[in-house]
Write a protein that holds these residues in place. Structure first.
Motif, mmCIF file in Angstrom:
data_model
loop_
_atom_site.group_PDB
_atom_site.id
_atom_site.type_symbol
_atom_site.label_atom_id
_atom_site.label_comp_id
_atom_site.label_asym_id
_atom_site.label_seq_id
_atom_site.Cartn_x
_atom_site.Cartn_y
_atom_site.Cartn_z
ATOM 1 N N PRO A 230 0.619 -1.362 0.014
ATOM 2 C CA PRO A 230 -0.033 -0.066 0.144
ATOM 3 C C PRO A 230 1.049 1.170 -0.043
ATOM 4 C CG PRO A 230 -0.793 -1.689 1.600
ATOM 5 C CD PRO A 230 0.527 -2.238 1.165
ATOM 6 N N TRP A 231 0.477 2.281 -0.790
ATOM 7 C CA TRP A 231 0.844 3.406 -0.753
ATOM 8 C C TRP A 231 0.448 4.490 0.575
ATOM 9 C CZ3 TRP A 231 -1.728 7.802 -1.919
ATOM 10 C CH2 TRP A 231 -2.875 7.446 -2.706
ATOM 11 N N HIS A 232 -0.480 3.945 0.775
ATOM 12 C CA HIS A 232 -1.304 4.656 1.816
ATOM 13 C C HIS A 232 -2.221 3.716 2.760
ATOM 14 C CE1 HIS A 232 -3.362 8.068 3.960
ATOM 15 N NE2 HIS A 232 -4.492 7.202 3.529
ATOM 16 N N VAL A 233 -1.908 3.909 4.051
ATOM 17 C CA VAL A 233 -2.914 2.954 5.008
ATOM 18 C C VAL A 233 -3.318 3.716 6.183
ATOM 19 C CG1 VAL A 233 -2.814 1.021 6.603
ATOM 20 C CG2 VAL A 233 -1.494 0.937 4.398
ATOM 21 N N ARG A 234 -4.386 3.732 6.438
ATOM 22 C CA ARG A 234 -5.054 4.344 7.683
ATOM 23 C C ARG A 234 -6.339 3.562 8.226
ATOM 24 N NH1 ARG A 234 -9.328 8.294 6.252
ATOM 25 N NH2 ARG A 234 -10.065 8.080 4.076
ATOM 26 N N SER A 235 -6.452 4.097 9.416
ATOM 27 C CA SER A 235 -7.505 3.502 10.229
ATOM 28 C C SER A 235 -8.326 4.753 10.687
ATOM 29 C CB SER A 235 -7.278 2.314 11.100
ATOM 30 O OG SER A 235 -6.383 2.986 12.033
ATOM 31 N N GLY A 236 -9.652 4.719 11.114
ATOM 32 C CA GLY A 236 -10.144 5.852 11.918
ATOM 33 C C GLY A 236 -11.597 5.410 12.313
ATOM 34 N N SER A 237 -12.251 6.558 12.825
ATOM 35 C CA SER A 237 -13.758 6.452 13.296
ATOM 36 C C SER A 237 -14.319 7.490 13.032
ATOM 37 C CB SER A 237 -13.256 6.142 14.835
ATOM 38 O OG SER A 237 -14.919 5.846 15.418
ATOM 39 N N ILE A 238 -15.616 7.167 12.641
ATOM 40 C CA ILE A 238 -16.546 8.157 12.063
ATOM 41 C C ILE A 238 -17.551 8.100 13.138
ATOM 42 C CG2 ILE A 238 -17.976 9.133 10.174
ATOM 43 C CD1 ILE A 238 -16.100 7.947 8.372
ATOM 44 N N ASP A 239 -18.292 9.186 13.753
ATOM 45 C CA ASP A 239 -19.399 9.272 14.509
ATOM 46 C C ASP A 239 -20.604 9.426 13.586
ATOM 47 O OD1 ASP A 239 -21.262 9.793 16.122
ATOM 48 O OD2 ASP A 239 -20.370 11.546 17.103
ATOM 49 N N ILE A 240 -21.492 8.391 13.513
ATOM 50 C CA ILE A 240 -22.491 8.373 12.697
ATOM 51 C C ILE A 240 -23.864 8.708 13.255
ATOM 52 C CG2 ILE A 240 -21.374 6.284 11.301
ATOM 53 C CD1 ILE A 240 -22.994 4.309 12.631
ATOM 54 N N ALA A 241 -23.809 9.034 14.651
ATOM 55 C CA ALA A 241 -25.224 9.567 15.102
ATOM 56 C C ALA A 241 -25.725 10.681 14.514
ATOM 57 C CB ALA A 241 -24.698 9.965 16.541
ATOM 58 N N GLY A 242 -26.882 10.433 14.108
ATOM 59 C CA GLY A 242 -27.792 11.550 13.622
ATOM 60 C C GLY A 242 -27.667 11.533 11.948
ATOM 61 N N GLU A 250 -26.926 6.317 18.152
ATOM 62 C CA GLU A 250 -26.961 7.256 19.137
ATOM 63 C C GLU A 250 -25.904 7.856 19.355
ATOM 64 O OE1 GLU A 250 -27.764 4.745 22.620
ATOM 65 O OE2 GLU A 250 -29.843 4.147 22.065
ATOM 66 N N GLU A 251 -25.724 9.008 20.234
ATOM 67 C CA GLU A 251 -24.492 9.618 20.190
ATOM 68 C C GLU A 251 -23.288 8.688 20.708
ATOM 69 O OE1 GLU A 251 -22.873 13.852 22.395
ATOM 70 O OE2 GLU A 251 -24.823 13.170 22.335
ATOM 71 N N GLY A 252 -22.307 8.788 19.932
ATOM 72 C CA GLY A 252 -20.989 8.190 20.490
ATOM 73 C C GLY A 252 -20.935 6.719 19.658
ATOM 74 N N ASP A 253 -22.081 6.404 18.779
ATOM 75 C CA ASP A 253 -21.947 5.186 17.850
ATOM 76 C C ASP A 253 -20.930 5.718 16.960
ATOM 77 O OD1 ASP A 253 -23.641 3.920 19.345
ATOM 78 O OD2 ASP A 253 -25.150 4.011 18.051
ATOM 79 N N ASN A 254 -19.927 4.768 16.626
ATOM 80 C CA ASN A 254 -19.010 5.067 15.597
ATOM 81 C C ASN A 254 -18.965 3.944 14.426
ATOM 82 O OD1 ASN A 254 -18.011 7.438 16.913
ATOM 83 N ND2 ASN A 254 -16.869 6.145 18.392
ATOM 84 N N LEU A 255 -18.482 4.436 13.389
ATOM 85 C CA LEU A 255 -18.147 3.536 12.277
ATOM 86 C C LEU A 255 -16.611 3.296 12.316
ATOM 87 C CD1 LEU A 255 -19.581 3.376 8.822
ATOM 88 C CD2 LEU A 255 -17.195 3.110 9.171
ATOM 89 N N ASN A 256 -16.018 2.250 12.423
ATOM 90 C CA ASN A 256 -14.454 1.972 12.541
ATOM 91 C C ASN A 256 -14.137 1.483 11.347
ATOM 92 O OD1 ASN A 256 -14.211 3.162 15.396
ATOM 93 N ND2 ASN A 256 -15.467 1.318 15.876
ATOM 94 N N PHE A 257 -12.972 1.869 10.668
ATOM 95 C CA PHE A 257 -12.713 1.298 9.642
ATOM 96 C C PHE A 257 -10.999 1.288 9.704
ATOM 97 C CE2 PHE A 257 -12.577 5.987 8.987
ATOM 98 C CZ PHE A 257 -11.223 5.911 8.384
ATOM 99 N N PHE A 258 -10.534 0.339 8.644
ATOM 100 C CA PHE A 258 -9.226 0.037 8.247
ATOM 101 C C PHE A 258 -9.432 0.320 6.442
ATOM 102 C CE2 PHE A 258 -6.129 -2.375 5.990
ATOM 103 C CZ PHE A 258 -4.803 -2.138 6.953
ATOM 104 N N MET A 259 -8.167 1.145 6.056
ATOM 105 C CA MET A 259 -8.271 1.263 4.723
ATOM 106 C C MET A 259 -6.591 1.056 4.100
ATOM 107 S SD MET A 259 -9.380 4.602 2.425
ATOM 108 C CE MET A 259 -11.278 4.128 2.901
#
Length: 359
Positions: A230-242, A250-259
């Motif tokens: 990979p020329w680029h690797v990252r992971s993270g979390s996105i708040d999907i509430a609302g 609900e508030e605090g629910d996250n979408l966690n990913f690896f890319m």
């Protein structure tokens, strides 16, 4: 009477001279006098078209950074001329045409576009080419021991070939070279079905393929296996509430990913490169994804362009050449025996399989 005869002779001579001058300057076609200003030579040009994409639209002007054109005698295969253009302003101008100084005859026109004016050029053309079969384009690579690898974003590379007969006729004659993009970018993304975090140190992603040498006809020459990292690797979390997609979140629910993003060379329908995903905790392969087989199997036969015109792709190689971006999405689960793939999508198409078929 005698005076009239003298004037008549002079008038006739003047008319003859005028007609001769017109015939000389117009090459036998008086309406071309102002168009060509007495120049009766043929002029030859090469224009480039890149519409071998999923838009079915010519985007050469916005993609080309440079052009190197080789012209070979079709009968002998001998090189007769090389032409270059690296002025991006000229290439991006509507209707760009490259002038070529050639004699009438039949030629093979072979072009490589995108070798210059890049942040980093990772392709090299063979030097001292005298025959058609000697022409090749090589991808640069690094080594760890005996293992060749490439872990950079490859600059966009385009190839085109046309065979044309140039006539010995006055006027302008244009040869059109249609281009194919030889670089692909693969985006792999993973999510845990339970929402658990995935971090960049959990997995290693690679793809191996011997596609670093391209011949004059854009076929793959014999090459060593290149491990694409990979020329680029990252992971993270996105708040999907609302969000609209998760209105019940609900508030605090996250979408966690690896890319991970991998840049690779030309993909061929008769080869089987695989994206391997390793579990760093055990060192074992979690999944081995046959990207070409799945991309060509799980695809549509019909596609719409920007004008809603329907296009049919019946050949898998045409599909691979038109598409240069691929998306692989995996929804993970883990149990007593390790990681499981709950779902896999290739370019938004869901892959249905038996579990033993993954590895």
């Amino acid at each position: 009477m005698k005076l009239f005869s003298i004037h008549a002779v002079k008038l006739r001579a003047c008319i003859v001279s005028l007609l001769a001058a017109m015939a000389f300057t117009s090459c036998g076609d008086s309406h071309l006098v102002f168009d060509y200003e007495g120049d009766c030579n043929p002029y030859y040009y090469v224009q480039y078209v890149y519409d071998m994409n999923m838009e079915w639209h010519d985007t050469f002007g916005s993609n080309a950074t440079s052009v190197v054109l080789y012209v070979f005698d079709s009968a002998t295969g001998n090189l007769v001329g090389t032409y270059r253009e690296n002025d991006m302003a000229a290439l991006s101008a509507p209707g760009y045409r490259m002038p070529v100084d050639l004699k009438p005859g039949t030629y093979d026109f072979v072009a490589w576009c995108g070798l210059e004016n890049n942040q980093e050029n990772l392709f090299t053309l063979r030097q001292s080419v005298s025959r058609r079969e000697e022409l090749e384009c090589r991808m640069e690579r690094q080594y760890e021991g005996q293992q060749a690898f490439q872990n950079k974003l490859l600059n966009a590379l385009f190839y085109g070939k046309a065979t044309a007969s140039l006539p010995d006729e006055e006027g302008e004659h244009v040869v059109t070279v249609h281009l194919v993009k030889d670089i692909n970018n693969i985006v792999l993304s993973m999510q845990h079905v339970s929402g658990e975090p995935l971090t960049t140190d959990m997995f290693t992603v690679t793809m191996s393929e011997a596609n670093g040498y391209l011949a004059y006809d854009n076929s793959l020459k014999e090459d060593e296996d290149i491990e694409y990292r990979p020329w680029h690797v990252r992971s993270g979390s996105i708040d999907i509430a609302g969000t609209k997609a998760d209105s019940d979140a609900e508030e605090g629910d996250n979408l966690n990913f690896f890319m991970a993003e991998i840049s690779t060379g030309r993909l061929m329908k008769d080869r089987d490169p695989r994206i391997n995903i390793y579990d760093n905790a055990t060192g074992e392969i979690v999944y081995s994804i046959p990207i070409v087989k799945w991309a060509t199997t799980f695809r549509s036969q019909q596609y719409k362009d920007a004008n809603n015109n329907i296009h049919v792709i019946s050949d898998d190689q045409e599909y691979l050449d038109r598409r240069s971006d691929y998306e692989v999405m995996i929804y993970l689960d883990n149990g007593a025996e390790g990681w499981l793939a709950a779902e896999i999508y290739i370019n938004s198409w869901r892959v249905v399989f038996h579990e033993e078929g993954l590895k």
